[in-house]
Scaffold this motif. Structure first.
Motif, mmCIF file in Angstrom:
data_model
loop_
_atom_site.group_PDB
_atom_site.id
_atom_site.type_symbol
_atom_site.label_atom_id
_atom_site.label_comp_id
_atom_site.label_asym_id
_atom_site.label_seq_id
_atom_site.Cartn_x
_atom_site.Cartn_y
_atom_site.Cartn_z
ATOM 1 N N GLN A 9 10.963 5.495 0.148
ATOM 2 C CA GLN A 9 10.052 4.664 -0.624
ATOM 3 C C GLN A 9 10.838 3.866 -1.665
ATOM 4 O O GLN A 9 10.500 2.719 -1.958
ATOM 5 N N TYR A 35 9.870 -8.127 6.504
ATOM 6 C CA TYR A 35 9.607 -9.039 5.392
ATOM 7 C C TYR A 35 10.319 -8.531 4.142
ATOM 8 O O TYR A 35 10.513 -7.327 3.970
ATOM 9 N N GLN A 37 10.066 -8.899 -0.144
ATOM 10 C CA GLN A 37 9.272 -9.364 -1.284
ATOM 11 C C GLN A 37 10.092 -9.166 -2.557
ATOM 12 O O GLN A 37 10.393 -8.041 -2.945
ATOM 13 N N PHE A 88 9.567 -4.656 3.779
ATOM 14 C CA PHE A 88 8.452 -4.150 4.577
ATOM 15 C C PHE A 88 8.734 -4.357 6.059
ATOM 16 O O PHE A 88 9.198 -5.419 6.467
ATOM 17 N N PHE A 103 1.400 -2.844 8.435
ATOM 18 C CA PHE A 103 2.556 -2.840 7.546
ATOM 19 C C PHE A 103 2.905 -1.420 7.122
ATOM 20 O O PHE A 103 2.022 -0.590 6.868
ATOM 21 N N GLY A 104 4.196 -1.152 7.015
ATOM 22 C CA GLY A 104 4.647 0.043 6.335
ATOM 23 C C GLY A 104 4.463 -0.141 4.840
ATOM 24 O O GLY A 104 4.162 -1.242 4.378
ATOM 25 N N LYS A 105 4.644 0.941 4.081
ATOM 26 C CA LYS A 105 4.411 0.859 2.640
ATOM 27 C C LYS A 105 5.588 0.267 1.890
ATOM 28 O O LYS A 105 5.510 0.036 0.683
ATOM 29 N N TYR B 35 -4.882 -10.143 2.661
ATOM 30 C CA TYR B 35 -4.371 -8.806 2.431
ATOM 31 C C TYR B 35 -4.548 -8.461 0.958
ATOM 32 O O TYR B 35 -4.541 -9.332 0.088
ATOM 33 N N GLY B 40 2.313 1.342 -3.984
ATOM 34 C CA GLY B 40 2.513 2.455 -3.067
ATOM 35 C C GLY B 40 1.681 2.417 -1.800
ATOM 36 O O GLY B 40 1.738 3.338 -0.996
ATOM 37 N N MET B 41 0.894 1.349 -1.635
ATOM 38 C CA MET B 41 -0.010 1.290 -0.467
ATOM 39 C C MET B 41 0.393 0.226 0.539
ATOM 40 O O MET B 41 -0.238 0.080 1.580
ATOM 41 N N GLY B 42 1.395 -0.536 0.249
ATOM 42 C CA GLY B 42 1.775 -1.593 1.171
ATOM 43 C C GLY B 42 0.739 -2.707 1.203
ATOM 44 O O GLY B 42 0.015 -2.933 0.224
ATOM 45 N N LEU B 43 0.656 -3.378 2.323
ATOM 46 C CA LEU B 43 -0.277 -4.491 2.506
ATOM 47 C C LEU B 43 -1.378 -4.044 3.461
ATOM 48 O O LEU B 43 -1.100 -3.607 4.574
ATOM 49 N N ARG B 44 -2.617 -4.206 3.034
ATOM 50 C CA ARG B 44 -3.743 -3.799 3.875
ATOM 51 C C ARG B 44 -4.612 -5.008 4.189
ATOM 52 O O ARG B 44 -4.977 -5.772 3.296
#
Lengths: 113, 113
Positions: A9, A35, A37, A88, A103-105, B35, B40-44
């Protein structure tokens, strides 16, 4: 549903050290996208991998897609302060005419000068 | 070439208020999506659209509405804001759908008090 796990993480490295982030999917992927960020910014597309076992390089960045198309990695050689940000992965699954991109976190990279 | 433009950049709402987050792209992309990003949650994925007049729900659609009357615009409406909707919202578009790279806007940081 599909899950994409990304580890670690967080990662703190000394400038010049290498860095790797790993992405694992619970299901076989059609492709995987990466990606970056920057802090306070928006995700920017880096690369897409499609073929089993594919390896792509962008300068100091090496991207791999696993043979089973369930995992992927991003390796940065000799990190620089410009590499700071969150990386990501996003795994695409397809079926019955629909797509799902998950997407992963993310892995947050800090580089100590 | 502006790419994906989001407005506003920042917004503070009170619980129960409604508002619309704007998103426009000038790349003639058929696919657009919204999104939310939480620590801690990434992109949703909230909602997405594969073309004008067509929208569908993503992973976390509750409390949000969308419409797609033109190729260029894809606004996101919060019907009755709740503190749980405090987040950073990103609009993204792509030329062929979720199997091609996403272009993200700069984001809207929303706080609901």
């Amino acid at each position: 549903g599909q899950q994409v796990m990304q580890i670690p993480q967080y990662q703190h490295v000394q400038e010049g050290e290498d860095f790797t982030t790993y992405c694992n999917s619970s299901t076989t992927l059609s492709n995987i996208q990466w990606y970056k960020q920057r802090p306070g910014g928006h995700p920017v597309f880096l690369i897409q991998l499609v073929k089993s076992g594919e390896v792509k390089k962008q300068k100091r960045l090496t991207f791999q897609f696993g043979e089973a198309k369930k995992n992927s990695s991003l390796h940065i050689t000799a990190t620089q302060t410009t590499d700071v940000g969150t990386y990501f992965c996003a795994g695409l699954t397809s079926g019955a005419g629909s797509y799902q991109l998950t997407f992963g976190k993310g892995t947050k990279l800090s580089v100590i000068p | 070439n502006a790419g994906v433009t989001q407005t506003p950049k920042f917004q503070v709402l009170k619980t129960g208020q409604s508002m619309t987050l704007q998103c426009a792209q000038d790349m003639n992309h058929e696919y657009m999506s919204w999104y939310r990003q939480d620590p801690g949650m990434g992109l949703r994925l909230i909602h997405y659209s594969v073309g004008a007049g067509i929208t569908d729900q993503g992973e976390v659609p509750n409390g949000y509405n969308v419409s797609r009357s033109t190729t260029e615009d894809f606004p996101l409406r919060l019907l009755s804001a709740a503190p749980s909707q405090t987040s950073v919202y990103f609009c993204a578009s792509s030329s062929r759908g979720r199997d091609s790279p996403l272009h993200f806007g700069n984001g809207t940081r929303l706080t609901v008090t």
